[in-house]
Design a protein around this motif. Structure first.
Motif, PDB file in Angstrom:
ATOM      1  N   ARG A  81      13.016  98.304  56.221  1.00 19.28           N
ATOM      2  CA  ARG A  81      12.916  97.848  54.825  1.00 19.28           C
ATOM      3  C   ARG A  81      11.636  98.355  54.173  1.00 19.28           C
ATOM      4  O   ARG A  81      11.631  98.770  53.008  1.00 19.28           O
ATOM      5  N   VAL A  82      10.536  98.318  54.944  1.00 21.81           N
ATOM      6  CA  VAL A  82       9.269  98.841  54.425  1.00 21.81           C
ATOM      7  C   VAL A  82       9.380 100.333  54.140  1.00 21.81           C
ATOM      8  O   VAL A  82       8.929 100.821  53.087  1.00 21.81           O
ATOM      9  N   GLU A  83      10.015 101.065  55.056  1.00 20.49           N
ATOM     10  CA  GLU A  83      10.166 102.505  54.876  1.00 20.49           C
ATOM     11  C   GLU A  83      11.041 102.822  53.670  1.00 20.49           C
ATOM     12  O   GLU A  83      10.761 103.778  52.913  1.00 20.49           O
ATOM     13  N   GLU A  84      12.083 102.029  53.472  1.00 15.78           N
ATOM     14  CA  GLU A  84      12.950 102.252  52.301  1.00 15.78           C
ATOM     15  C   GLU A  84      12.172 102.050  51.008  1.00 15.78           C
ATOM     16  O   GLU A  84      12.326 102.828  50.051  1.00 15.78           O
ATOM     17  N   ARG A  85      11.350 101.005  50.948  1.00 11.95           N
ATOM     18  CA  ARG A  85      10.549 100.760  49.739  1.00 11.95           C
ATOM     19  C   ARG A  85       9.575 101.902  49.488  1.00 11.95           C
ATOM     20  O   ARG A  85       9.384 102.352  48.343  1.00 11.95           O
ATOM     21  N   LEU A  86       8.949 102.383  50.565  1.00 13.28           N
ATOM     22  CA  LEU A  86       8.006 103.486  50.417  1.00 13.28           C
ATOM     23  C   LEU A  86       8.710 104.755  49.949  1.00 13.28           C
ATOM     24  O   LEU A  86       8.193 105.508  49.094  1.00 13.28           O
ATOM     25  N   ASN A  87       9.913 105.025  50.491  1.00 12.77           N
ATOM     26  CA  ASN A  87      10.660 106.223  50.082  1.00 12.77           C
ATOM     27  C   ASN A  87      11.073 106.144  48.617  1.00 12.77           C
ATOM     28  O   ASN A  87      11.061 107.161  47.897  1.00 12.77           O
ATOM     29  N   LEU A  88      11.426 104.929  48.162  1.00 13.80           N
ATOM     30  CA  LEU A  88      11.759 104.762  46.748  1.00 13.80           C
ATOM     31  C   LEU A  88      10.539 105.041  45.876  1.00 13.80           C
ATOM     32  O   LEU A  88      10.650 105.682  44.800  1.00 13.80           O
ATOM     33  N   GLN A  89       9.375 104.585  46.322  1.00 16.33           N
ATOM     34  CA  GLN A  89       8.152 104.839  45.558  1.00 16.33           C
ATOM     35  C   GLN A  89       7.823 106.336  45.553  1.00 16.33           C
ATOM     36  O   GLN A  89       7.388 106.888  44.529  1.00 16.33           O
TER      37      GLN A  89
END
Length: 254
Positions: free
Chosen positions: A149-157
């Motif tokens: 979930r953290v990685e997904e948020r970072l990729n979106l950013q």
């Protein structure tokens, strides 16, 4: 009246002399030996047949979102293990073995490590390993989901920043903004690369020495306790016998 009984007078019983003590042990030698040997043999058998217990330790390094920050607070991971994964693992594996386990969970030092500890005899090593492994697998799965979930948020950013880079015009007005966006993208990429999955450092590693007192020390304690109890019982029985003889002698004189 014998010498050993001379000190006993009505209402005035004096301390037993050293000679009287030896006489008491000689007179009641069978009582002394039986009261010494019976608990000694029973205690020795219990110690000899009992299994020494060892502490089995599992160490987990939780998933990290940076070098110094775990994916969730350490106490939250400990509560998750105690509330969910350990009871589930015990319920799944313990019932089929007919054994009972108690697993302690705690944080270790300032390294953000989680420890699972169980103290059992060697015969329970396989069950402890299975329970620890099952519980740890559940926690690692939870951490992996949180890390994703953290990685997904970072990729979106990162995608948003890259879109901003594409849309930012060059020239004197946009160079500063463009440089800021590029720096932001580099920082986000570094954060993605710093994500680290949970790791099992040791799994159910047994301690080198047994927990508690060794069998030799336990047997020595039993020897001393049996000897002391036999001495007290022998002297007490001899004291009662002397008092009874003194009372009978007084009755005869009257």
């Amino acid at each position: 009246m014998s010498r050993a009984d001379q000190g006993f007078k009505s209402g005035d019983i004096e301390a037993i002399s050293l000679v009287a003590i030896f006489q008491a042990f000689f007179l009641w030698k069978y009582l002394f030996l039986s009261s010494f040997l019976l608990p000694l043999v029973a205690g020795g058998l219990l110690v000899g047949l009992s299994e020494e217990k060892f502490s089995y330790l599992t160490l987990i390094k939780p998933a990290m979102v940076s070098q110094a920050r775990p994916v969730e607070p350490l106490q939250a991971s400990i509560m998750r293990l105690e509330r969910d994964h350990i009871p589930d693992a015990i319920a799944e594996l313990e019932g089929s073995r007919g054994e009972k386990l108690k697993v302690s969970v705690y944080g270790v030092g300032s390294d953000d490590l989680i420890a699972l500890s169980t103290t059992v005899p060697r015969s329970g090593e396989v069950l402890v390993r299975e329970v620890h492994e099952t519980a740890v697998s559940g926690l690692i799965s939870d951490h992996l989901k949180a890390l994703q979930r953290v990685e997904e948020r970072l990729n979106l950013q990162i995608e948003a920043v890259e879109q901003g880079i594409k849309e930012t015009p060059g020239g004197s007005g946009g160079d500063a903004v463009l440089a800021s966006l590029i720096e932001r993208r580099s920082m986000l990429l570094e954060r993605v690369q710093s994500l680290d999955e949970a790791t099992v450092l040791t799994l159910a590693r047994p301690g080198m020495e047994p927990e508690g007192l060794s069998k030799i020390i336990k047997f020595a304690v039993i020897v001393l306790a049996s000897l002391l109890a036999a001495m007290i019982l022998t002297l007490f029985v001899d004291f009662l016998a002397r008092v009874r003889r003194e009372m009978d002698a007084v009755d005869c004189n009257e």
